[in-house]
Structures are given as C-alpha cells and as structure tokens.
Design a protein around this motif. Structure first.
Motif, PDB file in Angstrom:
ATOM      1  N   VAL A  17       2.224 -10.441  37.077  1.00 43.28           N
ATOM      2  CA  VAL A  17       2.280  -9.545  38.244  1.00 43.28           C
ATOM      3  C   VAL A  17       1.104  -8.573  38.199  1.00 43.28           C
ATOM      4  CG1 VAL A  17       3.600  -7.630  39.247  1.00 43.28           C
ATOM      5  CG2 VAL A  17       4.763  -9.779  38.656  1.00 43.28           C
ATOM      6  N   THR A  18       0.821  -8.005  37.030  1.00 43.86           N
ATOM      7  CA  THR A  18      -0.301  -7.069  36.888  1.00 43.86           C
ATOM      8  C   THR A  18      -1.627  -7.751  37.221  1.00 43.86           C
ATOM      9  OG1 THR A  18       0.923  -5.950  35.138  1.00 43.86           O
ATOM     10  CG2 THR A  18      -1.431  -5.504  35.246  1.00 43.86           C
ATOM     11  N   LYS A  19      -1.800  -8.982  36.716  1.00 45.84           N
ATOM     12  CA  LYS A  19      -3.080  -9.680  36.956  1.00 45.84           C
ATOM     13  C   LYS A  19      -3.243 -10.030  38.439  1.00 45.84           C
ATOM     14  CE  LYS A  19      -3.346 -11.595  32.321  1.00 45.84           C
ATOM     15  NZ  LYS A  19      -4.517 -10.901  31.773  1.00 45.84           N
ATOM     16  N   LEU A  20      -2.161 -10.486  39.086  1.00 41.33           N
ATOM     17  CA  LEU A  20      -2.263 -10.858  40.502  1.00 41.33           C
ATOM     18  C   LEU A  20      -2.561  -9.625  41.365  1.00 41.33           C
ATOM     19  CD1 LEU A  20       0.657 -13.451  40.719  1.00 41.33           C
ATOM     20  CD2 LEU A  20      -1.793 -13.937  40.915  1.00 41.33           C
ATOM     21  N   ALA A 168      -4.189 -17.849  32.953  1.00 39.99           N
ATOM     22  CA  ALA A 168      -4.284 -19.220  33.477  1.00 39.99           C
ATOM     23  C   ALA A 168      -3.374 -19.374  34.694  1.00 39.99           C
ATOM     24  CB  ALA A 168      -3.904 -20.217  32.382  1.00 39.99           C
ATOM     25  N   LEU A 169      -2.154 -18.829  34.602  1.00 45.09           N
ATOM     26  CA  LEU A 169      -1.220 -18.934  35.733  1.00 45.09           C
ATOM     27  C   LEU A 169      -1.752 -18.212  36.967  1.00 45.09           C
ATOM     28  CD1 LEU A 169       2.251 -18.331  34.050  1.00 45.09           C
ATOM     29  CD2 LEU A 169       1.626 -20.346  35.414  1.00 45.09           C
ATOM     30  N   SER A 170      -2.403 -17.071  36.767  1.00 48.90           N
ATOM     31  CA  SER A 170      -2.897 -16.317  37.926  1.00 48.90           C
ATOM     32  C   SER A 170      -3.965 -17.134  38.652  1.00 48.90           C
ATOM     33  CB  SER A 170      -3.423 -14.935  37.513  1.00 48.90           C
ATOM     34  OG  SER A 170      -4.613 -15.058  36.770  1.00 48.90           O
ATOM     35  N   ARG A 171      -4.815 -17.822  37.885  1.00 50.46           N
ATOM     36  CA  ARG A 171      -5.862 -18.640  38.529  1.00 50.46           C
ATOM     37  C   ARG A 171      -5.236 -19.806  39.293  1.00 50.46           C
ATOM     38  NH1 ARG A 171      -8.982 -17.066  33.853  1.00 50.46           N
ATOM     39  NH2 ARG A 171      -8.099 -18.732  32.607  1.00 50.46           N
ATOM     40  N   ILE A 172      -4.241 -20.436  38.681  1.00 49.91           N
ATOM     41  CA  ILE A 172      -3.619 -21.608  39.298  1.00 49.91           C
ATOM     42  C   ILE A 172      -2.816 -21.185  40.539  1.00 49.91           C
ATOM     43  CG2 ILE A 172      -1.853 -23.401  38.918  1.00 49.91           C
ATOM     44  CD1 ILE A 172      -3.054 -23.404  35.925  1.00 49.91           C
ATOM     45  N   ALA A 173      -2.152 -20.028  40.463  1.00 51.46           N
ATOM     46  CA  ALA A 173      -1.313 -19.570  41.580  1.00 51.46           C
ATOM     47  C   ALA A 173      -2.143 -19.300  42.839  1.00 51.46           C
ATOM     48  CB  ALA A 173      -0.548 -18.311  41.180  1.00 51.46           C
ATOM     49  N   VAL A 174      -3.375 -18.835  42.678  1.00 51.64           N
ATOM     50  CA  VAL A 174      -4.178 -18.515  43.862  1.00 51.64           C
ATOM     51  C   VAL A 174      -5.043 -19.707  44.299  1.00 51.64           C
ATOM     52  CG1 VAL A 174      -4.192 -16.052  43.295  1.00 51.64           C
ATOM     53  CG2 VAL A 174      -6.108 -17.489  42.571  1.00 51.64           C
ATOM     54  N   GLY A 175      -4.977 -20.805  43.553  1.00 52.05           N
ATOM     55  CA  GLY A 175      -5.736 -22.005  43.916  1.00 52.05           C
ATOM     56  C   GLY A 175      -4.884 -22.983  44.715  1.00 52.05           C
ATOM     57  N   ALA A 176      -5.463 -24.143  45.004  1.00 50.94           N
ATOM     58  CA  ALA A 176      -4.726 -25.166  45.752  1.00 50.94           C
ATOM     59  C   ALA A 176      -3.724 -25.852  44.816  1.00 50.94           C
ATOM     60  CB  ALA A 176      -5.721 -26.193  46.296  1.00 50.94           C
ATOM     61  N   PRO A 177      -2.559 -26.267  45.365  1.00 52.23           N
ATOM     62  CA  PRO A 177      -1.582 -26.986  44.531  1.00 52.23           C
ATOM     63  C   PRO A 177      -2.216 -28.252  43.958  1.00 52.23           C
ATOM     64  CG  PRO A 177      -0.676 -26.478  46.709  1.00 52.23           C
ATOM     65  CD  PRO A 177      -2.124 -26.107  46.754  1.00 52.23           C
ATOM     66  N   VAL A 178      -1.904 -28.571  42.688  1.00 50.82           N
ATOM     67  CA  VAL A 178      -2.484 -29.789  42.103  1.00 50.82           C
ATOM     68  C   VAL A 178      -1.535 -30.979  42.254  1.00 50.82           C
ATOM     69  CG1 VAL A 178      -3.871 -28.505  40.433  1.00 50.82           C
ATOM     70  CG2 VAL A 178      -1.625 -29.336  39.745  1.00 50.82           C
ATOM     71  N   ASN A 179      -0.269 -30.689  42.645  1.00 53.10           N
ATOM     72  CA  ASN A 179       0.767 -31.739  42.755  1.00 53.10           C
ATOM     73  C   ASN A 179       0.785 -32.598  41.485  1.00 53.10           C
ATOM     74  OD1 ASN A 179       1.778 -31.002  45.331  1.00 53.10           O
ATOM     75  ND2 ASN A 179      -0.104 -31.823  46.216  1.00 53.10           N
ATOM     76  N   GLY A 180       0.739 -31.941  40.373  1.00 54.87           N
ATOM     77  CA  GLY A 180       0.750 -32.597  39.068  1.00 54.87           C
ATOM     78  C   GLY A 180       0.861 -31.517  37.994  1.00 54.87           C
TER      79      GLY A 180
END
Ligand SMILES: NC(=O)c1ccc[n+]([C@@H]2O[C@H](COP(=O)([O-])OP(=O)(O)OC[C@H]3O[C@@H](n4cnc5c(N)ncnc54)[C@H](OP(=O)(O)O)[C@@H]3O)[C@@H](O)[C@H]2O)c1
Length: 249
Positions: A17-20, A168-180
């Motif tokens: 939450v802090t990072k986002l 790592a989660l913050s980067r993935i959360a703001v990126g496109a879904p990888v569906n994997g």
C-alpha cells in the motif's frame, strides 16, 4: 488508479500500500479490521466500487488443512465474483514458488485451489509466485523444531525480503495482466538447513539445526529444487546478511 489491496494490513500488504501510494495511486488497504472480509463477503462490493486492480495478499488465520482450504477457496470465490460485478480489470494474487510441487501439504493444496479459481475466472490476472520471505525463516524453524533440535532437509532455497516482494508486486499491479504466473526470488541460494542455522545464530537462538534429508516441510517431502524458481525469475536485491543486520528493511 484505484487499487484495492486485500490483506492490506499484513506484512506484504502494508508495504505494498505504501509503495503504490508512493507511485501516485489510490491504494486502499482492505481487511477485516477495515470492515472487509473476503470469507463472508462483508464490505467487498463497497470497497471495490471504482477499482481498476485488486491485489490479494491475504492469508488464512489458521493453517489447519480444512480451515486453510476453506479460507482460500471461499475467499477467492467471493472476491472474484465481486470483482466481476464491479468491472475490475486485473486480479493480482500472491502465491509461492513451487506450489504445484508441494501438494502433499494442506497449505499448498489450498494455494493450488486459489490459483485454479483465478485461472478459471473471467478476470484478467497475474499470479505472482514468490520464494520464502526472510521474515518467514523463524516460522520455518518453529515448524521443524522438536525440543532443542530443528530438522530440515538440506535442499536449495532462494529466499527474499518482504520489501522486495512488495516492490515486485507494485510493478506487476500497475502493469498489464500477464494471464499467467511470474516468479520472483532473492539474489542468493542457500541450503535450507544452512539458512535457518544462520537466521537462528544471528538472534542468538540456541537451537541446533540438523540436516535431515527425510525431514518434511509443512508436511511435504522436498526435492533438491522444489523450493527454487526457474531461470526467468525476477530477482530482488536485498541479501540475507544485510537484512539480518537491518531487518526493518
Ligand atoms: N510466508 C512466505 O514466505 C510466503 C512466500 C510466498 C508467498 N506467500 C504468500 O503471501 C501472502 C501474504 O502473506 P503475509 O505474510 O503478508 O500475510 P500476513 O502478514 O499474515 O497478513 C494476512 C492478511 O490477510 C488478512 N486477512 C485475514 N483474514 C481475512 C479475511 N477473512 N478477509 C480479508 N483479509 C483477511 C489479514 O487481515 P487482519 O490483519 O485484519 O487480520 C492480513 O491483512 C499469503 O497468501 C502467502 O501464501 C508467503
């Protein structure tokens, strides 16, 4: 973006939450303390209104086989249904490297059930498989302790700092879904017994750690590479010895 973090009061959730927020997003921490309970569905519709992304970093209060399965299966079903209603476009969930190889353990059967529900749902998703957190080494020791002895299989492990998991989660959360599934891990490999021996010794814990190839890990038999990721894992930067001297990071 409005990003709801389920389990936002937990170890990973609070850091995430802090990072986002630092990235300029409207990150909302959701957990029973703030009136959001994924097991009962309480508060879900309200908190998801206007949300683009949901990150699920919740964990079961009980690791007993039936309780943990009920937690991850029921919570994930409730959450995905509420996300579909709210029009959420990306479901991110945190799971564990090697989950599919650890089905002898009730905890990991529950994580497999969670992952299958996500893969079967209509919501675009990213499943993040992280290795064991440095913060979890003491729980590994506790689970393997008998009297003054800790028995652990001398298999490979590549643990990481919770702070690096949250990054790592913050980067993935703001990126496109990888569906994997994306794997994340720490920068160093250890033998499991050696890692726990170092962790206990840094805290002056007198327990003796014994390498025992037959020792089980939360009920599961471990092979040499059960706990380590494949070649494409994204690696955190924090080294275990640096974290030990400053565990708040
Ligand atoms: N430990 C590891 O080494 C490791 C490695 C890889 C992946 N993981 C995964 O990482 C995830 C998070 O672990 P963590 O250590 O950060 O967990 P944690 O610190 O135990 O936090 C758990 C969170 O879940 C929330 N929660 C509990 N019951 C809930 C419910 N009914 N509805 C909504 N939220 C609920 C808690 O809220 P309250 O504070 O309000 O109770 C808390 O915010 C887990 O899914 C785990 O499988 C762990």
């Amino acid at each position: 973006m409005k990003i709801v973090v389920i389990g936002g009061s937990g170890l990973i959730g609070s850091k995430l939450v802090t990072k986002l927020r630092g990235l300029g997003h409207e990150a909302v921490a959701a957990s029973p303390d703030s009136g959001v309970n994924t097991l009962t569905g309480e508060g879900l519709a309200d908190v998801l209104t206007g949300a683009s992304v949901v990150v699920d970093v919740s964990n079961s209060p009980s690791f007993e086989d039936a309780a943990v399965l009920k937690f991850f299966a029921t919570s994930t079903r409730n959450l995905l249904a509420a996300e579909a209603e709210a029009g959420v476009g990306h479901h991110v969930a945190l799971s564990v490297v090697g989950t599919e190889r650890l089905s002898e353990s009730g905890y990991f059967r529950a994580k497999i059930a969670q992952e299958n529900l996500i893969k079967e749902s209509s919501i675009p998703f990213s499943i993040v498989h992280a290795t064991q957190f440095f913060e979890f080494v003491k729980s590994i020791a506790a689970s393997a302790t008998d009297g003054n002895t800790v028995r652990l299989a001398p298999v490979l492990i590549q643990p990481m700092a919770a702070d690096d998991v949250a990054s790592a989660l913050s980067r993935i959360a703001v990126g496109a879904p990888v569906n994997g599934t994306v794997e994340v891990a720490g920068p160093q490999q250890f033998r499991l017994d050696e890692l726990v021996r170092r962790g206990l010794s840094a805290r002056n814990d007198p327990r003796e750690v014994i390498a025992d190839p037959q020792a089980r890990y939360f009920g599961a038999d471990l092979g040499e590479r059960t706990l380590v990721p494949g070649d494409n894992a994204r690696l955190g930067e924090t080294r275990f010895e640096d974290w030990l001297s400053n565990p708040a990071t």
